[in-house]
Design a protein around this motif. Sequence first.
Motif, PDB file in Angstrom:
ATOM      1  N   ARG A 102     -57.819  32.445  -9.836  1.00  0.00           N
ATOM      2  CA  ARG A 102     -57.413  32.151 -11.210  1.00  0.00           C
ATOM      3  C   ARG A 102     -56.919  30.718 -11.345  1.00  0.00           C
ATOM      4  N   PRO A 103     -57.806  29.743 -11.224  1.00  0.00           N
ATOM      5  CA  PRO A 103     -57.349  28.368 -11.415  1.00  0.00           C
ATOM      6  C   PRO A 103     -56.913  28.170 -12.860  1.00  0.00           C
ATOM      7  N   GLU A 104     -55.868  27.407 -13.065  1.00  0.00           N
ATOM      8  CA  GLU A 104     -55.343  27.271 -14.420  1.00  0.00           C
ATOM      9  C   GLU A 104     -55.801  26.004 -15.117  1.00  0.00           C
ATOM     10  N   SER A 105     -56.568  25.174 -14.425  1.00  0.00           N
ATOM     11  CA  SER A 105     -57.064  23.969 -15.083  1.00  0.00           C
ATOM     12  C   SER A 105     -58.347  23.546 -14.406  1.00  0.00           C
ATOM     13  N   ILE A 106     -59.057  22.657 -15.060  1.00  0.00           N
ATOM     14  CA  ILE A 106     -60.290  22.148 -14.472  1.00  0.00           C
ATOM     15  C   ILE A 106     -59.973  21.426 -13.166  1.00  0.00           C
ATOM     16  N   PHE A 107     -58.860  20.681 -13.168  1.00  0.00           N
ATOM     17  CA  PHE A 107     -58.476  19.963 -11.963  1.00  0.00           C
ATOM     18  C   PHE A 107     -58.290  20.923 -10.802  1.00  0.00           C
ATOM     19  N   ALA A 108     -57.537  22.016 -11.070  1.00  0.00           N
ATOM     20  CA  ALA A 108     -57.279  22.990 -10.014  1.00  0.00           C
ATOM     21  C   ALA A 108     -58.575  23.646  -9.566  1.00  0.00           C
ATOM     22  N   ALA A 109     -59.422  23.985 -10.529  1.00  0.00           N
ATOM     23  CA  ALA A 109     -60.685  24.653 -10.193  1.00  0.00           C
ATOM     24  C   ALA A 109     -61.576  23.728  -9.377  1.00  0.00           C
ATOM     25  N   ASN A 110     -61.493  22.425  -9.649  1.00  0.00           N
ATOM     26  CA  ASN A 110     -62.337  21.473  -8.951  1.00  0.00           C
ATOM     27  C   ASN A 110     -61.766  21.107  -7.587  1.00  0.00           C
ATOM     28  N   PHE A 111     -60.449  21.017  -7.530  1.00  0.00           N
ATOM     29  CA  PHE A 111     -59.843  20.571  -6.283  1.00  0.00           C
ATOM     30  C   PHE A 111     -59.878  21.649  -5.212  1.00  0.00           C
ATOM     31  N   VAL A 112     -59.661  22.870  -5.608  1.00  0.00           N
ATOM     32  CA  VAL A 112     -59.632  23.977  -4.649  1.00  0.00           C
ATOM     33  C   VAL A 112     -60.945  24.732  -4.723  1.00  0.00           C
ATOM     34  N   GLY A 113     -61.635  24.820  -3.612  1.00  0.00           N
ATOM     35  CA  GLY A 113     -62.898  25.544  -3.595  1.00  0.00           C
ATOM     36  C   GLY A 113     -64.008  24.712  -4.200  1.00  0.00           C
TER      37      GLY A 113
ATOM     38  N   THR B  35     -56.089  28.054   4.150  1.00  0.00           N
ATOM     39  CA  THR B  35     -56.021  28.859   5.358  1.00  0.00           C
ATOM     40  C   THR B  35     -54.599  29.056   5.824  1.00  0.00           C
ATOM     41  N   ILE B  36     -53.820  27.989   5.766  1.00  0.00           N
ATOM     42  CA  ILE B  36     -52.496  28.057   6.370  1.00  0.00           C
ATOM     43  C   ILE B  36     -51.407  28.570   5.433  1.00  0.00           C
ATOM     44  N   GLY B  37     -51.474  28.197   4.173  1.00  0.00           N
ATOM     45  CA  GLY B  37     -50.305  28.418   3.325  1.00  0.00           C
ATOM     46  C   GLY B  37     -50.082  29.843   2.861  1.00  0.00           C
ATOM     47  N   ASP B  38     -48.811  30.217   2.774  1.00  0.00           N
ATOM     48  CA  ASP B  38     -48.468  31.452   2.070  1.00  0.00           C
ATOM     49  C   ASP B  38     -48.561  31.145   0.582  1.00  0.00           C
ATOM     50  N   THR B  39     -48.122  29.944   0.249  1.00  0.00           N
ATOM     51  CA  THR B  39     -48.174  29.483  -1.138  1.00  0.00           C
ATOM     52  C   THR B  39     -48.799  28.104  -1.159  1.00  0.00           C
ATOM     53  N   ILE B  40     -49.527  27.841  -2.229  1.00  0.00           N
ATOM     54  CA  ILE B  40     -50.079  26.492  -2.416  1.00  0.00           C
ATOM     55  C   ILE B  40     -49.472  25.904  -3.672  1.00  0.00           C
ATOM     56  N   VAL B  41     -49.075  24.637  -3.590  1.00  0.00           N
ATOM     57  CA  VAL B  41     -48.624  23.936  -4.778  1.00  0.00           C
ATOM     58  C   VAL B  41     -49.569  22.766  -4.981  1.00  0.00           C
ATOM     59  N   ILE B  42     -50.272  22.746  -6.094  1.00  0.00           N
ATOM     60  CA  ILE B  42     -51.194  21.636  -6.354  1.00  0.00           C
ATOM     61  C   ILE B  42     -50.455  20.567  -7.123  1.00  0.00           C
ATOM     62  N   LEU B  43     -50.448  19.375  -6.573  1.00  0.00           N
ATOM     63  CA  LEU B  43     -49.730  18.267  -7.185  1.00  0.00           C
ATOM     64  C   LEU B  43     -50.730  17.274  -7.761  1.00  0.00           C
ATOM     65  N   ARG B  44     -50.476  16.823  -8.980  1.00  0.00           N
ATOM     66  CA  ARG B  44     -51.362  15.844  -9.584  1.00  0.00           C
ATOM     67  C   ARG B  44     -50.510  14.847 -10.322  1.00  0.00           C
TER      68      ARG B  44
ATOM     69  N   ARG C 175     -65.179  12.428 -16.445  1.00  0.00           N
ATOM     70  CA  ARG C 175     -63.942  11.701 -16.135  1.00  0.00           C
ATOM     71  C   ARG C 175     -62.922  12.621 -15.484  1.00  0.00           C
ATOM     72  N   GLU C 176     -62.789  13.800 -16.082  1.00  0.00           N
ATOM     73  CA  GLU C 176     -61.808  14.753 -15.582  1.00  0.00           C
ATOM     74  C   GLU C 176     -62.131  15.167 -14.142  1.00  0.00           C
ATOM     75  N   LEU C 177     -63.419  15.314 -13.846  1.00  0.00           N
ATOM     76  CA  LEU C 177     -63.793  15.712 -12.486  1.00  0.00           C
ATOM     77  C   LEU C 177     -63.619  14.565 -11.510  1.00  0.00           C
ATOM     78  N   GLU C 178     -63.766  13.355 -12.008  1.00  0.00           N
ATOM     79  CA  GLU C 178     -63.610  12.174 -11.159  1.00  0.00           C
ATOM     80  C   GLU C 178     -62.180  12.003 -10.695  1.00  0.00           C
ATOM     81  N   ALA C 179     -61.257  12.543 -11.457  1.00  0.00           N
ATOM     82  CA  ALA C 179     -59.833  12.343 -11.184  1.00  0.00           C
ATOM     83  C   ALA C 179     -59.458  12.813  -9.788  1.00  0.00           C
ATOM     84  N   VAL C 180     -60.313  13.586  -9.188  1.00  0.00           N
ATOM     85  CA  VAL C 180     -60.011  14.091  -7.851  1.00  0.00           C
ATOM     86  C   VAL C 180     -60.305  13.039  -6.795  1.00  0.00           C
TER      87      VAL C 180
END
Lengths: 365, 577, 366
Positions: free
Chosen positions: C224-235, C199-208, C361-366
Amino acid sequence: MPRVEIVGLTKTYGPIKALDGVDLTVEDREYVSILGPSGCGKTTLIKCIAGIVEPTKGEIYIDGKAVHKLKPEDRDVGYVFQEIALFPHMNVWNNVTYGPRVRGWSADRTRSLAIEMLDMMGLEDRSSAYPIELSGGAGQKTAVARAVSSGSTLLILDEPLGALDAKVRSDLRYRLRELVKDLNLTAIHVTHDQEEAMSISDRVVVMRAGRIVEEGTPMQLYLNPKRIFTANFLGEANFLSGRVLEVREGGAFVEVCGCRLWTRDEKHKPGEDVVVCIRPEFVSIRRATGKCALQGIIGDIMFEGGVVRYEVSISDGVSILSDCAAGLEPADLRRGDMVEIDIASENVLIFPCPPEGLAKEVSLE
Amino acid sequence: MALPRLRIWSLFKPAEALNSFAKELNRSGASLADRNASRAQGYGFLDRLSANPGASKALYSASVLFFFAIVLLPSIAGILLKLGLVPETLENPYLVSRAGDALRASFLLAFSVSLLDLLAGVPFAWLITKRRSKLVSIIDTLADIPFIIPTVALGYSALLFWSGPQGISSLFAKSLVEPGWVLVLLLHFAFSYPVVVRLLVGEFQRYSETYEVAARTLGASSFTAVRTVTFPILKPAFIAAFLLAFARSLSETGATIMVAGAFENGPIFIKNAKDAGLEGPLVLVSLVLIFASAAIFFTISVLGTKLRLPFGRVWPKFERKVSGYGRWRDLAALVVFAFFIIIPSLFVALPSAEAALDGTMGRALAGEGVWGEYWSSIALSYVVGFLATAVNVIVGFPAAIMIARRKLGTRRTAIMDALVNIPIIVPSVALGVSLGYFWRAAGAFPEFWVLVLVHVSITYTYFVRTVAAAIEGISCEIEETARTLGASPFTVFRRITLPLIKYSVFSGAVMVFTRSVDETGATVAVVTNLKTAPVLLVSWVRNPQLYSQSTVALGVGFLILTSFAILLFLRLVLWRR
Amino acid sequence: MPSIRLVDVSKRFGRIQAIDRVSLEVRDGQYVCILGPTGSGKTTLLKLIAGLIQVDEGEILFDGRSVNDLPPERRNAVYVPQNYALFPHLTVKENVSFGALAKGLPRSEADTISSKMLELVRLAKRGDAFPHELSGGMQQRVALARGLASGAKLLLLDEPLGALDARLRIELRYELRKLARDLKLTVMHVTHDQAEAMTIGDTIVILRDGRVEQAGTPFHVYQRPESIFAANFVGDTNFLEGVVLERGARESTLELRRSLRIRVSDVSYLPGERVVVAIRQQRTYISRDQHDGANALQGQVQAVRFLGSFVKCEVRLENGDEVSCKFMRAIEAPKEGEPVTICFRPEDCVLFPYPHVGLSRELEAV
């Protein structure tokens, strides 16, 4: 299994009334959430039920038995703390089996129930870990397992998910409900997060300044709140001022921002000033065609993942929020465009004007 | 009437005002950014200096160097210089066995006293923490009294109360407790008690009650909850309290001499050896005291954490019953406190008051006879005290910051952290012996300055520990945020850290001062011609034929009064600011 | 007004690599949200930019100039931690004027700025109160006023809304955004709440785990999430395992568990490759009619969760896979146990390679 009855519960700290004559009944096997802003008394309420805090006045009955004079260790209530409060000098297994051991259970009974609980929470392979080694979510699960491991059938949760990351929170809350339902427990869950309360409770009790404002099922409170505070606290709401024009069978015409709106409200008289409340998802916009009376200019467009939110300015200082599922929004709308606003009549709520003003009525402090 | 969109935006000013505000902000922001280059305020130089990493490192290194050069090394090197005297002493079986007995007496006494203090102190500290009321706050303040009264005064008071004809013995035909090891035990119990209680109260207050409450909701009675949850979690506090009492008991010399009678522990042996001119045994016992106490300390601190308090079994019904006797426990703690601590400590007030009224006062104030020497010893004690305090505050501050904020790296901090404790672990009389030898070998310093140096070394730890703990109590984030707001490290220290630790700085300085005024053992070991007040008073008590009871009582009374007066004065002065 | 650039910044604590070759660019006046789970290095990143920690490798540039050796008090970048770190021994007014005074401004000017700031955040009347007398929301406003009053144009906010009630959090989101926009501030806002970040950001940086997983506008990261982590973490996303059967010019056919077949528009994978299909829960529809061109799978409703403006339906598909459908209230929600048809369009499917550690496992990483 138990049914909890609270009668006239009051707690004062000097001049401050933390609880002011609260009456509440929680039915057997109900999952009830107590929802409200910080300082509304919800934590004081559950601490009184558990015996951690002694009420100034009032009675508490669990399964018909008066417990307000009993010490906490005699009340048989499972309590999950906001700070989790796992014993740092004991590993997961010893934490979870603490209750049975201090109650003098046999070793076998202790073991079997503890194993069952750890399995249910998915912690079978963490039993020798110490609290400091656990992640937030695992710690909270251990705390829940510990609370139910001594066979208590009333589970009280004090903002159990508050310390966790947003993602972990939204996953864990369903687990909590599953656990409670599988074990046939009665649960009282305190939170300030309305989405959390609505998603897992059978019934929600809204509190404010030591009193209960309203209670009902999540849907009732969301779609048909009886108080403005509830309407504002649960979900988002647009508030506009209006006046009742005429009352007919099945509803009334209300004048809002210069337009006639049909609403299903029959409680107010013609000429009365009212507050009109409509949730953003029931407000839709489209490009102005000149036919509809209610028009405005798009002030801001916010993207929130699955939802596109428009802030539309109707007239000086008055604006309305409209939500639309992403992907279904009207194409090519920009900031500054003129649009028409459509309001779904069945979902409009009418409230009498609050005597102290709207801001005071919804304030959280 | 149109309702404005209900938003907390109403908390911030509407947009138009913001625009003009933004312009102003830019302007002032620019001027502030310029300010970065030129610091107008008077502290400018110090500000810039503090931001220089080299300069601050130099400061901290210098303070560490001071500690090593003035406190630590001399303490160890001094006694090692005289190692040569030991072998011939070892060949004398009488001396060896007497030394052995003295050492054994010291350690056994210290151990028993610490245990007793813990057993009595825990319920009392519990009472103060849990049962808050007007009465309890008064008791809380009273508990500090034995802490503030100089130990020689405590010793004399205990002597009069337990042994003297006007004390408790007046209820019996003969003296109840003759001077000897029992009286020494009672005395040590009394003066370590407030230290133990203060530490425990601090830890109990920091301890989160939630753990105990959690245990109660799980079905544990209050006794069970405390036994199985609270105490195990607080174990480090108990160990620390035990060690503190242990160290004090080992160290105490002056008052012990007063009440020992024929009993001989380490410090007494050293004094006797010095009086007899036997250097060999003196060195031997000092050596053993230094290294044995250090060894015991580190052993207990390490082993203590491994000690598992019994939990295994729970006897629910029995423990539930015991939980009901809370009130009795409180009463017992209060009785012990009143009878063994407060009354014996304050008892000297009676004879002092008597002495004040029977004419001794007049002679005392005129400085007649023995009183001349008395007043100069009081003056000496306080001058040395002030000097020791001043030095320790100045050199101790950087050391405290260095430890609390790990300014020289984690490993070096850990080492310094451990070493800084040595002056309080090692009995001060032994330290005094060692330091005395060192400084005499280092050069012909006047006795006065050797005395000051010795007092500085012995009291070093108190200030550093107190202030380091206080600084650690301030979250780093407060200081970090202040830095990002534009404050140099010196400004952060001056405007944020210092105001927040003000009370602890005062506390630490007071501890240094009172400890210095108290100190007898090291003074006796180091100087022959100068007499500080406690040393003088001890010799008065040991020579009852020369000094009447009213003389001694008045002398002790004055000591107590002047100490109180100075403390009060300091408190008023600092609080005004 | 500064623009910030991080070039291959790394920081290690003992054996833990807290920040691993992070490169970022923040334009002047931008609002950047740094999003990631606890322990991903977000706070460390802010502290590096503030100068409270030194970088091991890499460079940090403000307006093109390296600030690696510049101490925090000269960087004009204010750090606001989660609990605000208001100075407990100073009043609100003194807290706010601290920065200006520390930078050498005369007291009268500092006081003027302080009062203006307090007026801005509508706390002018509480100037003489001490921090502990204020509520959480008020303390946050004081912290903001204090940061602004120091003249800084770069705000580094560490979970600024984390300590507040859910309701207050949602309301203050917008206000924070508007304030930053109107005052033309550059803001770096750390959070673990993706709704807030979006909601707030002009840009989002996902850190893992100390690395940048993905950066972009909220819209871009969501679409356009670029990884499973990104797709799972956002939305909210559904994940299905499958194998590519056929690959056409514009569509591929995948085989899910138990030989269930679906079509996707993502043609980047070859036949035989094991993949994971990600579909947003808002784009997974429960339909009673057939959608042209869409995938239609049968399933049974396991649970219906009421979320206020949303309803989330958990459905078990005929092949055993579980998906959730999120939709706005407008449509009538089905009942538990009801058989339904799940539809999703091929264009809404994004493919990822099947992770080594396994999907759960990959989804649990969140």
